[in-house]
Design a protein around this motif. Sequence first.
Motif, mmCIF file in Angstrom:
data_model
loop_
_atom_site.group_PDB
_atom_site.id
_atom_site.type_symbol
_atom_site.label_atom_id
_atom_site.label_comp_id
_atom_site.label_asym_id
_atom_site.label_seq_id
_atom_site.Cartn_x
_atom_site.Cartn_y
_atom_site.Cartn_z
ATOM 1 N N HIS A 1 -4.493 7.274 -6.672
ATOM 2 C CA HIS A 1 -5.003 8.203 -5.660
ATOM 3 C C HIS A 1 -6.514 8.134 -5.484
ATOM 4 O O HIS A 1 -7.021 8.511 -4.428
ATOM 5 C CB HIS A 1 -4.525 9.629 -5.933
ATOM 6 N N ASP A 2 -7.226 7.644 -6.465
ATOM 7 C CA ASP A 2 -8.680 7.500 -6.328
ATOM 8 C C ASP A 2 -9.078 6.153 -5.744
ATOM 9 O O ASP A 2 -10.238 5.939 -5.411
ATOM 10 C CB ASP A 2 -9.369 7.705 -7.685
ATOM 11 N N ALA A 3 -8.112 5.236 -5.613
ATOM 12 C CA ALA A 3 -8.406 3.915 -5.043
ATOM 13 C C ALA A 3 -8.471 4.034 -3.520
ATOM 14 O O ALA A 3 -7.730 4.787 -2.898
ATOM 15 C CB ALA A 3 -7.330 2.910 -5.442
ATOM 16 N N LEU A 4 -9.385 3.283 -2.940
ATOM 17 C CA LEU A 4 -9.531 3.269 -1.482
ATOM 18 C C LEU A 4 -8.376 2.514 -0.825
ATOM 19 O O LEU A 4 -7.767 1.620 -1.423
ATOM 20 C CB LEU A 4 -10.852 2.613 -1.100
ATOM 21 N N HIS A 5 -8.104 2.860 0.409
ATOM 22 C CA HIS A 5 -7.051 2.207 1.187
ATOM 23 C C HIS A 5 -7.215 0.683 1.143
ATOM 24 O O HIS A 5 -6.270 -0.044 0.849
ATOM 25 C CB HIS A 5 -7.103 2.719 2.632
ATOM 26 N N GLY A 6 -8.401 0.193 1.437
ATOM 27 C CA GLY A 6 -8.654 -1.247 1.460
ATOM 28 C C GLY A 6 -8.466 -1.906 0.110
ATOM 29 O O GLY A 6 -8.093 -3.080 0.040
ATOM 30 N N GLU A 7 -8.721 -1.172 -0.957
ATOM 31 C CA GLU A 7 -8.507 -1.725 -2.296
ATOM 32 C C GLU A 7 -7.015 -1.938 -2.555
ATOM 33 O O GLU A 7 -6.619 -2.966 -3.110
ATOM 34 C CB GLU A 7 -9.116 -0.794 -3.345
ATOM 35 N N HIS B 1 0.846 -1.196 0.000
ATOM 36 C CA HIS B 1 0.000 0.000 0.000
ATOM 37 C C HIS B 1 0.874 1.236 0.000
ATOM 38 O O HIS B 1 0.662 2.161 -0.771
ATOM 39 C CB HIS B 1 -0.928 0.007 1.213
ATOM 40 N N HIS B 2 1.884 1.252 0.862
ATOM 41 C CA HIS B 2 2.771 2.405 0.945
ATOM 42 C C HIS B 2 3.467 2.638 -0.393
ATOM 43 O O HIS B 2 3.591 3.772 -0.846
ATOM 44 C CB HIS B 2 3.804 2.212 2.044
ATOM 45 N N GLY B 3 3.912 1.587 -1.024
ATOM 46 C CA GLY B 3 4.564 1.711 -2.325
ATOM 47 C C GLY B 3 3.609 2.189 -3.409
ATOM 48 O O GLY B 3 3.950 3.047 -4.218
ATOM 49 N N LEU B 4 2.404 1.641 -3.414
ATOM 50 C CA LEU B 4 1.418 2.038 -4.422
ATOM 51 C C LEU B 4 1.082 3.523 -4.320
ATOM 52 O O LEU B 4 0.805 4.176 -5.333
ATOM 53 C CB LEU B 4 0.149 1.196 -4.280
ATOM 54 N N CYS B 5 1.129 4.059 -3.119
ATOM 55 C CA CYS B 5 0.805 5.480 -2.926
ATOM 56 C C CYS B 5 1.809 6.402 -3.600
ATOM 57 O O CYS B 5 1.565 7.608 -3.710
ATOM 58 C CB CYS B 5 0.674 5.799 -1.446
ATOM 59 N N GLU B 6 2.919 5.871 -4.063
ATOM 60 C CA GLU B 6 3.893 6.662 -4.816
ATOM 61 C C GLU B 6 3.357 7.050 -6.197
ATOM 62 O O GLU B 6 3.873 7.968 -6.817
ATOM 63 C CB GLU B 6 5.197 5.877 -4.999
ATOM 64 N N LEU B 7 2.340 6.348 -6.665
ATOM 65 C CA LEU B 7 1.821 6.579 -8.016
ATOM 66 C C LEU B 7 0.554 7.415 -7.978
ATOM 67 O O LEU B 7 -0.373 7.115 -7.225
ATOM 68 C CB LEU B 7 1.506 5.242 -8.696
ATOM 69 N N ASP B 8 0.512 8.440 -8.816
ATOM 70 C CA ASP B 8 -0.699 9.250 -8.936
ATOM 71 C C ASP B 8 -1.872 8.405 -9.423
ATOM 72 O O ASP B 8 -3.020 8.702 -9.106
ATOM 73 C CB ASP B 8 -0.483 10.415 -9.911
ATOM 74 N N ASP B 9 -1.583 7.350 -10.175
ATOM 75 C CA ASP B 9 -2.615 6.493 -10.759
ATOM 76 C C ASP B 9 -3.614 5.969 -9.726
ATOM 77 O O ASP B 9 -4.774 5.745 -10.038
ATOM 78 C CB ASP B 9 -1.988 5.260 -11.430
ATOM 79 N N ILE C 1 -7.286 -0.692 -9.786
ATOM 80 C CA ILE C 1 -6.987 0.380 -8.841
ATOM 81 C C ILE C 1 -6.399 1.601 -9.556
ATOM 82 O O ILE C 1 -5.918 2.527 -8.920
ATOM 83 C CB ILE C 1 -6.070 -0.067 -7.681
ATOM 84 N N GLY C 2 -6.441 1.576 -10.887
ATOM 85 C CA GLY C 2 -6.045 2.749 -11.659
ATOM 86 C C GLY C 2 -4.730 2.663 -12.396
ATOM 87 O O GLY C 2 -4.368 3.597 -13.124
#
Length: 104
Positions: free
Chosen positions: A16-22, A6-14, A60-61
């Motif tokens: 940002h609309d995905a929910l934390h749980g997703e 999750h922390h790594g995925l948050c590096e991508l703007d792609d 997730i985008g």
Amino acid sequence: MRHYLHHGLCELDDVHDALHGEKVAIGVLAGLFIQGRLDEFDEISSFCRSVRLPTTLSEIGIIDPSDDKLARVAMRSCQKGEIIHNEPQQVSEEEVVSALRFLS
């Protein structure tokens, strides 16, 4: 359990609309793949689909999972002090990229 991804995925703007749980659901699947627990992967993947959680990066985008994007996620996920180092086995950036490719 798989918040490091999750922390790594948050590096991508792609994503940002995905929910934390997703994002965590993707992390759980990636973690099962990395650990070679493919029977559980199939079971959890089916469950995720049944409750409308994502099972692919595009859900997730991340429509274009380029090498650069996946490397950025892996680098952030595996950085020193990150919670990935609490996993029962050592996880490399290459393993994270491989799991993400599997989920593409």
